[in-house]
Design a protein around this motif. Structure first.
Motif, PDB file in Angstrom:
ATOM      1  N   MET A 116      30.389  46.620  42.979  1.00 43.08           N
ATOM      2  CA  MET A 116      31.558  46.573  43.861  1.00 43.08           C
ATOM      3  C   MET A 116      32.031  45.132  44.037  1.00 43.08           C
ATOM      4  SD  MET A 116      30.586  49.532  46.661  1.00 43.08           S
ATOM      5  CE  MET A 116      31.329  48.617  47.953  1.00 43.08           C
ATOM      6  N   VAL A 117      31.104  44.195  44.223  1.00 38.77           N
ATOM      7  CA  VAL A 117      31.461  42.788  44.382  1.00 38.77           C
ATOM      8  C   VAL A 117      32.096  42.255  43.096  1.00 38.77           C
ATOM      9  CG1 VAL A 117      30.519  40.464  44.683  1.00 38.77           C
ATOM     10  CG2 VAL A 117      29.788  42.300  46.189  1.00 38.77           C
ATOM     11  N   ALA A 118      31.527  42.591  41.962  1.00 36.41           N
ATOM     12  CA  ALA A 118      32.088  42.140  40.682  1.00 36.41           C
ATOM     13  C   ALA A 118      33.492  42.700  40.497  1.00 36.41           C
ATOM     14  CB  ALA A 118      31.176  42.565  39.536  1.00 36.41           C
ATOM     15  N   GLY A 119      33.712  43.911  40.927  1.00 34.57           N
ATOM     16  CA  GLY A 119      35.028  44.529  40.826  1.00 34.57           C
ATOM     17  C   GLY A 119      36.062  43.868  41.706  1.00 34.57           C
ATOM     18  N   CYS A 120      35.613  43.184  42.742  1.00 29.86           N
ATOM     19  CA  CYS A 120      36.531  42.486  43.653  1.00 29.86           C
ATOM     20  C   CYS A 120      37.009  41.164  43.085  1.00 29.86           C
ATOM     21  CB  CYS A 120      35.848  42.224  44.992  1.00 29.86           C
ATOM     22  SG  CYS A 120      35.500  43.731  45.913  1.00 29.86           S
ATOM     23  N   GLN A 159      35.074  36.339  38.555  1.00 30.69           N
ATOM     24  CA  GLN A 159      36.061  35.955  37.555  1.00 30.69           C
ATOM     25  C   GLN A 159      36.153  34.439  37.504  1.00 30.69           C
ATOM     26  OE1 GLN A 159      39.758  37.811  38.621  1.00 30.69           O
ATOM     27  NE2 GLN A 159      39.193  39.758  37.708  1.00 30.69           N
ATOM     28  N   PRO A 160      36.297  33.860  36.314  1.00 25.98           N
ATOM     29  CA  PRO A 160      36.428  32.401  36.228  1.00 25.98           C
ATOM     30  C   PRO A 160      37.707  31.934  36.916  1.00 25.98           C
ATOM     31  CG  PRO A 160      36.663  33.418  34.056  1.00 25.98           C
ATOM     32  CD  PRO A 160      36.339  34.508  35.021  1.00 25.98           C
ATOM     33  N   LYS A 161      37.633  30.780  37.543  1.00 24.68           N
ATOM     34  CA  LYS A 161      38.765  30.202  38.265  1.00 24.68           C
ATOM     35  C   LYS A 161      39.163  28.881  37.619  1.00 24.68           C
ATOM     36  CE  LYS A 161      38.408  33.192  41.701  1.00 24.68           C
ATOM     37  NZ  LYS A 161      39.273  34.312  41.812  1.00 24.68           N
ATOM     38  N   VAL A 162      40.435  28.526  37.769  1.00 25.82           N
ATOM     39  CA  VAL A 162      40.926  27.241  37.301  1.00 25.82           C
ATOM     40  C   VAL A 162      40.309  26.159  38.186  1.00 25.82           C
ATOM     41  CG1 VAL A 162      42.991  25.800  37.065  1.00 25.82           C
ATOM     42  CG2 VAL A 162      43.090  28.222  36.456  1.00 25.82           C
ATOM     43  N   PRO A 208      47.248  24.805  43.803  1.00 26.31           N
ATOM     44  CA  PRO A 208      46.595  25.816  44.630  1.00 26.31           C
ATOM     45  C   PRO A 208      45.157  26.070  44.177  1.00 26.31           C
ATOM     46  CG  PRO A 208      48.143  26.848  43.128  1.00 26.31           C
ATOM     47  CD  PRO A 208      48.312  25.368  42.968  1.00 26.31           C
ATOM     48  N   ALA A 209      44.312  26.397  45.127  1.00 24.86           N
ATOM     49  CA  ALA A 209      42.905  26.686  44.837  1.00 24.86           C
ATOM     50  C   ALA A 209      42.728  28.152  44.428  1.00 24.86           C
ATOM     51  CB  ALA A 209      42.062  26.395  46.074  1.00 24.86           C
ATOM     52  N   ASN A 210      41.604  28.434  43.824  1.00 22.82           N
ATOM     53  CA  ASN A 210      41.166  29.798  43.490  1.00 22.82           C
ATOM     54  C   ASN A 210      42.131  30.568  42.600  1.00 22.82           C
ATOM     55  OD1 ASN A 210      38.756  29.559  45.037  1.00 22.82           O
ATOM     56  ND2 ASN A 210      39.975  29.883  46.885  1.00 22.82           N
ATOM     57  N   GLN A 211      42.698  29.886  41.625  1.00 27.29           N
ATOM     58  CA  GLN A 211      43.592  30.558  40.684  1.00 27.29           C
ATOM     59  C   GLN A 211      42.771  31.175  39.563  1.00 27.29           C
ATOM     60  OE1 GLN A 211      47.044  30.862  41.171  1.00 27.29           O
ATOM     61  NE2 GLN A 211      46.223  30.163  43.137  1.00 27.29           N
ATOM     62  N   PRO A 212      42.985  32.457  39.276  1.00 26.30           N
ATOM     63  CA  PRO A 212      42.207  33.108  38.215  1.00 26.30           C
ATOM     64  C   PRO A 212      42.546  32.527  36.851  1.00 26.30           C
ATOM     65  CG  PRO A 212      43.944  34.571  38.981  1.00 26.30           C
ATOM     66  CD  PRO A 212      43.959  33.365  39.878  1.00 26.30           C
ATOM     67  N   MET A 213      41.530  32.404  36.027  1.00 24.39           N
ATOM     68  CA  MET A 213      41.714  31.904  34.673  1.00 24.39           C
ATOM     69  C   MET A 213      41.878  33.111  33.756  1.00 24.39           C
ATOM     70  SD  MET A 213      39.270  29.313  32.501  1.00 24.39           S
ATOM     71  CE  MET A 213      39.106  28.233  33.893  1.00 24.39           C
ATOM     72  N   LYS A 214      43.125  33.567  33.649  1.00 21.97           N
ATOM     73  CA  LYS A 214      43.370  34.702  32.766  1.00 21.97           C
ATOM     74  C   LYS A 214      44.733  34.552  32.116  1.00 21.97           C
ATOM     75  CE  LYS A 214      45.159  38.084  36.054  1.00 21.97           C
ATOM     76  NZ  LYS A 214      44.948  39.374  36.679  1.00 21.97           N
ATOM     77  N   LYS A 215      44.848  35.093  30.939  1.00 19.26           N
ATOM     78  CA  LYS A 215      46.059  34.985  30.130  1.00 19.26           C
ATOM     79  C   LYS A 215      47.268  35.512  30.903  1.00 19.26           C
ATOM     80  CE  LYS A 215      47.877  36.277  25.625  1.00 19.26           C
ATOM     81  NZ  LYS A 215      47.595  36.956  24.365  1.00 19.26           N
TER      82      LYS A 215
END
Length: 69
Positions: free
Chosen positions: A11-15, A19-22, A48-55
Motif C-alpha cells: 500500500m505504501v509503495a502504491g502511494c 518513486q524516484p524524485k528529482v 519545487p521539491a518532491n517532483q517525480p522523476m518520470k517521463k
C-alpha cells in the motif's frame, strides 16, 4: 503477521513513496549554471521539491538574475 506487513508495504509503495524524485538542489544548480554560462549573475534559483522523476512530467523553476526583470 508477515502478510499484514507485506500488505502495508504494498500500500505504501502504491502511494508513490518509493518513486524516484528529482534532486531539488541539483536542478537549481543546473538552472543557475545556464544563467552563468550566458554571463548573467544569478541572485537565486528556486525549484519545487518532491517532483517525480518520470517521463513527461514537467515543473517550473524560478530564477532571478541581476539586472534582468
Amino acid at each position: 503477521m508477515l502478510s499484514s506487513l507485506v500488505a502495508a508495504l504494498v500500500m505504501v509503495a502504491g502511494c508513490g513513496l518509493f518513486q524516484p524524485k528529482v534532486d531539488k538542489k541539483l536542478a537549481e544548480d543546473l538552472v543557475g549554471s545556464i544563467f552563468k554560462d550566458e554571463g548573467l549573475k544569478v541572485d537565486s534559483v528556486e525549484c519545487p521539491a518532491n517532483q517525480p522523476m518520470k517521463k513527461g512530467h514537467k515543473f517550473e523553476c524560478v530564477a532571478k538574475a541581476h539586472g534582468v526583470d
